[in-house]
Design a protein around this motif. Structure first.
Motif, PDB file in Angstrom:
ATOM      1  N   PRO A 360       0.819  -1.210   0.000  1.00  0.00           N
ATOM      2  CA  PRO A 360       0.000   0.000   0.000  1.00  0.00           C
ATOM      3  C   PRO A 360       0.856   1.265   0.000  1.00  0.00           C
ATOM      4  O   PRO A 360       2.027   1.246   0.392  1.00  0.00           O
ATOM      5  N   SER A 361       0.267   2.368  -0.442  1.00  0.00           N
ATOM      6  CA  SER A 361       0.940   3.652  -0.460  1.00  0.00           C
ATOM      7  C   SER A 361       0.351   4.545   0.613  1.00  0.00           C
ATOM      8  O   SER A 361      -0.466   4.124   1.425  1.00  0.00           O
ATOM      9  N   LYS A 362       0.768   5.829   0.604  1.00  0.00           N
ATOM     10  CA  LYS A 362       0.325   6.753   1.642  1.00  0.00           C
ATOM     11  C   LYS A 362      -0.876   7.575   1.209  1.00  0.00           C
ATOM     12  O   LYS A 362      -1.706   7.937   2.023  1.00  0.00           O
ATOM     13  N   TYR A 384      -7.326   1.691  -5.438  1.00  0.00           N
ATOM     14  CA  TYR A 384      -5.982   1.443  -4.953  1.00  0.00           C
ATOM     15  C   TYR A 384      -6.063   1.178  -3.444  1.00  0.00           C
ATOM     16  O   TYR A 384      -7.145   1.188  -2.845  1.00  0.00           O
ATOM     17  N   TYR A 385      -4.895   0.972  -2.811  1.00  0.00           N
ATOM     18  CA  TYR A 385      -4.855   0.723  -1.372  1.00  0.00           C
ATOM     19  C   TYR A 385      -3.789   1.616  -0.726  1.00  0.00           C
ATOM     20  O   TYR A 385      -2.701   1.799  -1.281  1.00  0.00           O
ATOM     21  N   ILE A 386      -4.146   2.178   0.433  1.00  0.00           N
ATOM     22  CA  ILE A 386      -3.211   3.014   1.173  1.00  0.00           C
ATOM     23  C   ILE A 386      -3.193   2.573   2.637  1.00  0.00           C
ATOM     24  O   ILE A 386      -4.101   1.879   3.110  1.00  0.00           O
ATOM     25  N   VAL A 394      -4.813  -1.049   6.300  1.00  0.00           N
ATOM     26  CA  VAL A 394      -4.852  -0.804   4.857  1.00  0.00           C
ATOM     27  C   VAL A 394      -6.314  -0.678   4.426  1.00  0.00           C
ATOM     28  O   VAL A 394      -7.150  -1.507   4.781  1.00  0.00           O
ATOM     29  N   VAL A 395      -6.655   0.388   3.667  1.00  0.00           N
ATOM     30  CA  VAL A 395      -8.023   0.635   3.225  1.00  0.00           C
ATOM     31  C   VAL A 395      -8.040   0.911   1.726  1.00  0.00           C
ATOM     32  O   VAL A 395      -7.064   1.413   1.166  1.00  0.00           O
ATOM     33  N   PRO A 396      -9.155   0.592   1.048  1.00  0.00           N
ATOM     34  CA  PRO A 396      -9.275   0.914  -0.385  1.00  0.00           C
ATOM     35  C   PRO A 396      -9.612   2.384  -0.589  1.00  0.00           C
ATOM     36  O   PRO A 396     -10.366   2.975   0.198  1.00  0.00           O
ATOM     37  N   GLY A 437     -13.901   3.062   4.905  1.00  0.00           N
ATOM     38  CA  GLY A 437     -12.884   2.193   4.319  1.00  0.00           C
ATOM     39  C   GLY A 437     -13.056   0.730   4.652  1.00  0.00           C
ATOM     40  O   GLY A 437     -12.093   0.038   4.930  1.00  0.00           O
ATOM     41  N   GLY A 438     -14.307   0.254   4.678  1.00  0.00           N
ATOM     42  CA  GLY A 438     -14.533  -1.170   4.937  1.00  0.00           C
ATOM     43  C   GLY A 438     -14.670  -1.519   6.401  1.00  0.00           C
ATOM     44  O   GLY A 438     -14.231  -2.588   6.823  1.00  0.00           O
TER      45      GLY A 438
END
Length: 565
Positions: A360-362, A384-386, A394-396, A437-438
């Protein structure tokens, strides 16, 4: 008649005046009746039993009929019926598949085509042509005016040729550094582990095949030994039966000789013959004893041979089974190593795919920079995921450009649906709570929001006779921030308590500070805008009320959390 009669003239004049007075009275009476009927008809539609968007009509039998709802609405038009409810046109996806649809009262609007596309959102969004340099590190695109621009955070930025070269070299250096520091060590480990795994599998496979051959040979020898033993046992049994038959025959023959001698020989000769026969019998007994001894020895040797063969077979089979078990354990270990090899391979591939669940990214800004550095497409609207914080949850997310800024968007649990409130008169009695985010709590979003440059969240409140604030004197709604504290301002108000966007713009209905504070049942009014105080976002709970009377209702919509970095 007066002219042709012989009555006096004054009498005729009085008669005419009398008739005229009666006619005038009748006319006035009819006019008053008409006014009363008109007043009664007007009162049937005041107040109107129809929705504000439906016209009230009176039939000849003095009953009210509500006209049809206008385009974009559905219902019977009556306040005590289904009214006129707004149709969500966005549910049928009228816009282009890559454009965002926004539902409006009675209609809808399509957002613009995203970056890398041109056209209108309600028509075809055509992807712009992409041009890629030889090294794959810098991507160019052609905008609507057919000019070539560079795909940076600000596409309007002007770059010199030297700047382009420096950017290409910087991307090359970044890729080379990443390859030397992360990719090449992983590739070395991958090659070593792959070689060791394949060599070990080959050696163990050969050993397994050799053991299988040995087991087959031993089983064949064991079968032959059992067959030989069974044959010798059968031979011994046959010999024993033959000896028994021979002894029986000799005994019968001896009895016959004795009888015959007894009849023919004198007594002395008889005794001598008997003595000779006894001597022969002794010899036969010795011979029988020898045969019996040999039979016993053969049985003993057969038993010993069988025990030896069984012991040998069991020992060899046990040893082979032990070796097979050990080989199987080693094969399982090699299989585990192969699984680790696959995981390592996937991790290596994930290094080159930023924005996935494993890497994941920021933020979307970081994702875009990574995609350019690795020569990959960065697609707005794609999932994407961060990480909410370094090494954290981690969230979409999806990425969108608005106002020249790239926004990172996290959806809430309600999605695009509205919260309807009816039949609840109590202040703040209608409650809606949200996660992000889920399934993550609003407080879990704090590290992400605090690290952003700015954040916003769109809110919309539709009302029919449902109050909002009334300067705090009749407050029926309130929203609660990420920490659970109540807030009393609305979207677009700049954070001023008990006010809405209309108060800071062209003015609100009835001179109030929010449109819904007019509290007119039957007229659907809207107060909407962005909440922009980053320290209060995202919203955790929304509460409303004042919908207990006939015709009163409200609809609330909460948009996703948008942040830019």
């Amino acid at each position: 008649p007066c002219i042709h009669s012989h009555v006096l003239l004054d009498h005729c004049v009085m008669a005419v005046l009398q008739a005229t007075r009666y006619s005038l009275a009748l006319y006035l009476l009819a006019a008053v009746a008409g006014v009363l009927v008109s007043v009664s008809t007007a009162q049937l539609c005041d107040p109107s039993p129809c929705h504000a968007l439906s016209e009230c009509n009176v039939t000849a039998s003095n009953t009210t009929v509500c006209g049809p709802c206008p385009d974009g609405y559905v219902g019977d038009g009556r306040l005590n019926g289904t009214g006129c409810a707004d149709i969500d046109e966005c549910a049928t996806n009228p816009c282009d598949e890559v454009a965002e649809c926004f539902n409006t009262p009675g209609s809808y609007t399509c957002g613009p085509c995203p970056s890398y596309y041109y056209g209108e959102g309600d028509k075809d969004c055509v992807r712009m042509p992409q041009v890629e340099t030889d090294d794959g590190n810098l991507r160019l695109r052609v905008d609507n005016s057919k000019r070539i621009v560079f795909d940076l955070d600000d596409p309007r930025e002007t770059i010199s040729v030297r700047g382009i070269r420096n950017l290409i070299q910087a991307n090359k250096d970044a890729v080379n550094e990443l390859r030397s520091s992360r990719v090449e060590p992983l590739e070395g480990k991958l090659d070593s582990l792959q070689t060791a795994t394949y060599n070990g599998l080959e050696a163990r496979t050969q050993a397994h095949e050799a053991l299988s051959t040995a087991v087959e040979t031993l089983e064949s020898e064991n079968t032959a030994a059992h067959e030989s033993l069974e044959g010798r046992t059968n031979d011994l049994s046959t010999m024993q039966q033959s000896l028994t038959q021979t002894v029986t025959g000799l005994s019968d023959e001896l009895d016959g000789v004795l009888v015959e001698l007894g009849d023919k020989l004198p007594v002395d000769a008889h005794d001598t013959a008997i003595a000779g026969l006894l001597a022969q019998l002794a010899g036969l007994s010795q011979r029988l004893g020898g045969v019996t001894t040999q039979t016993a020895e053969l049985e003993t040797r057969s038993t010993s041979l069988e025990v030896a063969v069984t012991t040998l077979v069991n020992a060899n089979v046990g040893q082979l089974q032990s070796q097979l078990t050990s080989t199987q354990a080693e094969l399982n270990s090699l299989s585990s190593s192969h699984s680790q090899l696959s995981t390592l391979t996937e991790n290596l591939a994930a290094v080159l795919r930023p924005g996935t669940e494993t890497t994941p990214s920021k933020s979307c800004t970081h994702l875009k920079t990574q995609s350019i550095a690795f020569g990959q497409d960065f697609v707005e609207g794609k999932t994407y995921y961060i990480e909410l914080s370094p090494g954290g949850t981690v969230v979409p997310v999806t990425c969108h450009t608005d106002g020249g800024e790239l926004w990172t968007r996290i959806q809430n649990s309600a999605g695009s649906s509205e919260k309807q409130c009816t039949g609840i008169e109590t202040s703040m009695g209608c409650v809606s709570s949200y996660t992000y985010g889920g399934g993550n709590s609003p407080s879990a979003m704090i590290p992400f929001v605090d690290s952003a440059k700015k954040c916003r969240q769109f809110v919309r409140f539709k009302c029919s006779g449902s109050l909002m604030f009334r300067d705090g004197s009749a407050q029926y709604i309130g929203w609660f921030d990420r920490s659970g504290s109540q807030r009393n301002y609305w979207g677009g108000s700049g954070g001023q308590d008990y006010t809405c966007a209309c108060y800071h713009g062209s003015g609100c209905a009835g001179g109030y500070k929010c449109n819904c504070d007019l509290n007119d049942t039957g007229n659907w009014r809207v107060d909407e805008g962005y909440l922009e105080n980053k320290d209060h976002l995202p919203m955790s709970t929304f509460r409303s009320g004042d919908t207990g009377d006939s015709g009163e209702a409200s609809l609330f919509f909460l948009g996703p959390l948008d942040c830019t970095f």
